[in-house]
Write a protein that holds these residues in place. Structure first.
Motif, PDB file in Angstrom:
ATOM      1  N   ALA A 103      19.079  10.799   3.677  1.00 12.84           N
ATOM      2  CA  ALA A 103      20.425  11.123   3.200  1.00 12.84           C
ATOM      3  C   ALA A 103      20.549  10.902   1.697  1.00 12.84           C
ATOM      4  N   THR A 104      19.957   9.831   1.189  1.00 14.95           N
ATOM      5  CA  THR A 104      20.052   9.567  -0.252  1.00 14.95           C
ATOM      6  C   THR A 104      19.157  10.522  -1.050  1.00 14.95           C
ATOM      7  N   ILE A 105      18.028  10.935  -0.459  1.00 16.52           N
ATOM      8  CA  ILE A 105      17.207  11.957  -1.122  1.00 16.52           C
ATOM      9  C   ILE A 105      17.989  13.265  -1.217  1.00 16.52           C
ATOM     10  N   ALA A 106      18.730  13.597  -0.152  1.00 17.57           N
ATOM     11  CA  ALA A 106      19.563  14.803  -0.176  1.00 17.57           C
ATOM     12  C   ALA A 106      20.602  14.719  -1.290  1.00 17.57           C
ATOM     13  N   PHE A 107      21.164  13.529  -1.499  1.00 14.82           N
ATOM     14  CA  PHE A 107      22.129  13.350  -2.593  1.00 14.82           C
ATOM     15  C   PHE A 107      21.479  13.623  -3.945  1.00 14.82           C
ATOM     16  N   VAL A 108      20.265  13.120  -4.149  1.00 12.30           N
ATOM     17  CA  VAL A 108      19.550  13.363  -5.407  1.00 12.30           C
ATOM     18  C   VAL A 108      19.311  14.856  -5.602  1.00 12.30           C
ATOM     19  N   GLN A 109      18.919  15.545  -4.537  1.00 15.80           N
ATOM     20  CA  GLN A 109      18.664  16.983  -4.625  1.00 15.80           C
ATOM     21  C   GLN A 109      19.936  17.754  -4.940  1.00 15.80           C
ATOM     22  N   ILE A 110      21.051  17.365  -4.329  1.00 15.62           N
ATOM     23  CA  ILE A 110      22.335  18.023  -4.601  1.00 15.62           C
ATOM     24  C   ILE A 110      22.736  17.839  -6.064  1.00 15.62           C
ATOM     25  N   MET A 111      22.577  16.629  -6.575  1.00 16.67           N
ATOM     26  CA  MET A 111      22.912  16.369  -7.971  1.00 16.67           C
ATOM     27  C   MET A 111      22.049  17.204  -8.910  1.00 16.67           C
ATOM     28  N   GLN A 112      20.776  17.362  -8.570  1.00 17.25           N
ATOM     29  CA  GLN A 112      19.892  18.163  -9.405  1.00 17.25           C
ATOM     30  C   GLN A 112      20.297  19.637  -9.388  1.00 17.25           C
ATOM     31  N   ILE A 113      20.654  20.156  -8.211  1.00 20.30           N
ATOM     32  CA  ILE A 113      21.076  21.560  -8.109  1.00 20.30           C
ATOM     33  C   ILE A 113      22.362  21.790  -8.894  1.00 20.30           C
ATOM     34  N   LEU A 114      23.297  20.857  -8.807  1.00 19.49           N
ATOM     35  CA  LEU A 114      24.538  20.983  -9.589  1.00 19.49           C
ATOM     36  C   LEU A 114      24.241  20.978 -11.084  1.00 19.49           C
ATOM     37  N   ALA A 115      23.355  20.083 -11.506  1.00 20.49           N
ATOM     38  CA  ALA A 115      23.010  20.010 -12.929  1.00 20.49           C
ATOM     39  C   ALA A 115      22.363  21.299 -13.416  1.00 20.49           C
ATOM     40  N   LEU A 116      21.600  21.955 -12.556  1.00 25.62           N
ATOM     41  CA  LEU A 116      20.924  23.192 -12.942  1.00 25.62           C
ATOM     42  C   LEU A 116      21.864  24.386 -13.011  1.00 25.62           C
ATOM     43  N   ASN A 117      23.008  24.297 -12.340  1.00 22.26           N
ATOM     44  CA  ASN A 117      23.871  25.470 -12.218  1.00 22.26           C
ATOM     45  C   ASN A 117      25.223  25.345 -12.914  1.00 22.26           C
ATOM     46  N   LEU A 118      25.599  24.155 -13.352  1.00 17.51           N
ATOM     47  CA  LEU A 118      26.877  23.991 -14.050  1.00 17.51           C
ATOM     48  C   LEU A 118      26.705  24.225 -15.544  1.00 17.51           C
ATOM     49  N   SER A 119      27.662  24.904 -16.138  1.00 18.42           N
ATOM     50  CA  SER A 119      27.571  25.181 -17.578  1.00 18.42           C
ATOM     51  C   SER A 119      27.797  23.931 -18.410  1.00 18.42           C
ATOM     52  N   ILE A 120      28.620  23.008 -17.912  1.00 20.55           N
ATOM     53  CA  ILE A 120      28.925  21.820 -18.701  1.00 20.55           C
ATOM     54  C   ILE A 120      27.705  20.913 -18.866  1.00 20.55           C
ATOM     55  N   THR A 121      26.735  21.039 -17.960  1.00 20.17           N
ATOM     56  CA  THR A 121      25.513  20.242 -18.052  1.00 20.17           C
ATOM     57  C   THR A 121      24.402  20.948 -18.817  1.00 20.17           C
ATOM     58  N   GLY A 122      24.682  22.169 -19.272  1.00 17.64           N
ATOM     59  CA  GLY A 122      23.669  22.920 -20.007  1.00 17.64           C
ATOM     60  C   GLY A 122      22.688  23.658 -19.133  1.00 17.64           C
ATOM     61  N   GLY A 123      22.937  23.676 -17.824  1.00 21.99           N
ATOM     62  CA  GLY A 123      22.053  24.390 -16.912  1.00 21.99           C
ATOM     63  C   GLY A 123      20.641  23.838 -16.930  1.00 21.99           C
ATOM     64  N   ALA A 124      19.673  24.754 -16.823  1.00 27.52           N
ATOM     65  CA  ALA A 124      18.267  24.351 -16.791  1.00 27.52           C
ATOM     66  C   ALA A 124      17.795  23.829 -18.139  1.00 27.52           C
ATOM     67  N   ILE A 125      18.447  24.243 -19.210  1.00 22.31           N
ATOM     68  CA  ILE A 125      18.056  23.814 -20.559  1.00 22.31           C
ATOM     69  C   ILE A 125      18.481  22.378 -20.812  1.00 22.31           C
ATOM     70  N   GLY A 126      19.662  22.010 -20.355  1.00 24.31           N
ATOM     71  CA  GLY A 126      20.155  20.662 -20.558  1.00 24.31           C
ATOM     72  C   GLY A 126      20.975  20.516 -21.827  1.00 24.31           C
ATOM     73  N   ILE A 127      21.184  19.288 -22.241  1.00 21.27           N
ATOM     74  CA  ILE A 127      22.007  18.963 -23.413  1.00 21.27           C
ATOM     75  C   ILE A 127      21.109  18.348 -24.476  1.00 21.27           C
ATOM     76  N   PHE A 128      21.185  18.902 -25.693  1.00 25.05           N
ATOM     77  CA  PHE A 128      20.327  18.444 -26.780  1.00 25.05           C
ATOM     78  C   PHE A 128      21.155  17.810 -27.891  1.00 25.05           C
ATOM     79  N   ALA A 129      20.442  17.210 -28.833  1.00 25.63           N
ATOM     80  CA  ALA A 129      21.053  16.635 -30.038  1.00 25.63           C
ATOM     81  C   ALA A 129      22.124  15.607 -29.701  1.00 25.63           C
ATOM     82  N   ILE A 130      21.829  14.736 -28.749  1.00 30.40           N
ATOM     83  CA  ILE A 130      22.750  13.648 -28.420  1.00 30.40           C
ATOM     84  C   ILE A 130      22.670  12.605 -29.527  1.00 30.40           C
TER      85      ILE A 130
END
Length: 310
Positions: A103-130
């Motif tokens: 169940a907790t592995i599924a949570f990690v996978q869900i978070m990763q999929i959301l990060a890859l598909n949401l624009s606010i997270t930068g998608g697959a590229i991510g966020i740079f110049a922090i």
């Protein structure tokens, strides 16, 4: 000495960071729960910090607070991870053993999929110049942030183990049914341990985003879950120093042996195999056993007394 810290400053900080992530898994284990959700909360905390520090929507807040923006990201990450840990923990921690791990592995996978598909997270590229925290220009300076957090976490773990809550964790870990029969609410304490681990992982993520200067979906993966679990198993899961030792060792070995190219990964794997076979209680557990004095011999074990006749 200056050259040493210049070369290995980032590695030293990463070793402390790994120890903290190991401790975030240590707390649920104290209540007998094998949770692999740490990378999910770690990634979430990092995204909270990265978004608050780079998104144009928060530019006014950044201008107003200045360096005070960094503690705000820590607080926001801790609160969000704590709330999400509570929401996830209440239903998930009714599961046990491998089912909870899945169940907790599924949570990690869900978070990763959301990060890859949401624009606010930068998608697959991510966020740079922090932005670097407090204008740090050397990796080793982050030890001023990770170091105190590690010391405070160890102090908290020490006091927790001596408290009523810590004794309840131990009772649930040893025998949940017996603990329930004694009036201890297993679900309540298991959720509490899960939330503590989630808050710590989120804090580490919020500190790590400026340190790494970039943040993407690779920060929270299934591989990261296994790596954090290895920190605890190799170091020892019954002592708070175990995750710290395991995290530092497994982070340092591949980097120190980098001159061996791909062979360094083979050596890292051998360390895992040997430790698993010959140190089942972890490195710290083995050291405690070796340090512990031998039990006194029972009377039956003593040699017979020869009667001396005059």
């Amino acid at each position: 000495m200056t050259d040493f810290f210049s070369t290995y400053g980032a590695l030293i900080v990463m070793m402390v960071q790994a120890g903290l992530l190991g401790l975030s898994l240590y707390f649920p284990l104290q209540a007998g729960q094998l949770s692999l959700a740490t990378p999910g909360f770690y990634a979430l905390g990092g995204y909270v910090a990265a978004i608050l520090l780079t998104n144009p929507a928060f530019a006014g807040l950044r201008d107003t607070l200045g360096n005070g923006m960094f503690p705000l990201t820590w607080l926001a990450a801790a609160l969000l991870c704590g709330v999400l840990g509570l929401i996830l923990g209440i239903p998930a921690l009714r599961l046990r053993g491998i089912y909870l791990a899945l169940a907790t592995i599924a949570f990690v996978q869900i978070m990763q999929i959301l990060a890859l598909n949401l624009s606010i997270t930068g998608g697959a590229i991510g966020i740079f110049a922090i932005p670097q925290a407090f204008g740090f220009d050397q990796p080793l300076q982050y030890l001023w942030l990770f170091g105190p957090l590690l010391l405070l976490t160890l102090l908290f773990a020490r006091q927790l183990s001596r408290s009523r809550v810590g004794r309840a964790f131990h009772a649930i870990r040893e025998d949940e049914l017996a603990a329930d029969a004694m009036g201890i609410n297993p679900t309540h304490y298991k959720v509490l341990a899960f939330v503590i681990g989630a808050v710590l992982a989120g804090l580490v993520g919020a500190l790590s985003a400026p340190f790494l200067n970039t943040w993407n979906a690779k920060q929270g993966t299934f591989d990261a879950s296994i790596a954090v679990l290895a920190f605890v198993l190799i170091g020892g899961s019954r002592n708070m120093w175990g995750p710290v030792v395991g995290g530092a060792l497994l982070t340092a070995v591949p980097e120190v042996l980098r001159f061996l190219a791909d062979w360094r990964l083979v050596i890292n794997g051998l360390v895992l195999v040997v430790a698993s076979l010959y140190l089942p209680q972890g490195i710290v557990g083995a050291l405690e056993r070796w340090r512990r004095p031998a039990p006194p011999r029972r009377p039956a074990d003593l040699p017979p007394v020869t009667e001396v006749r005059p």
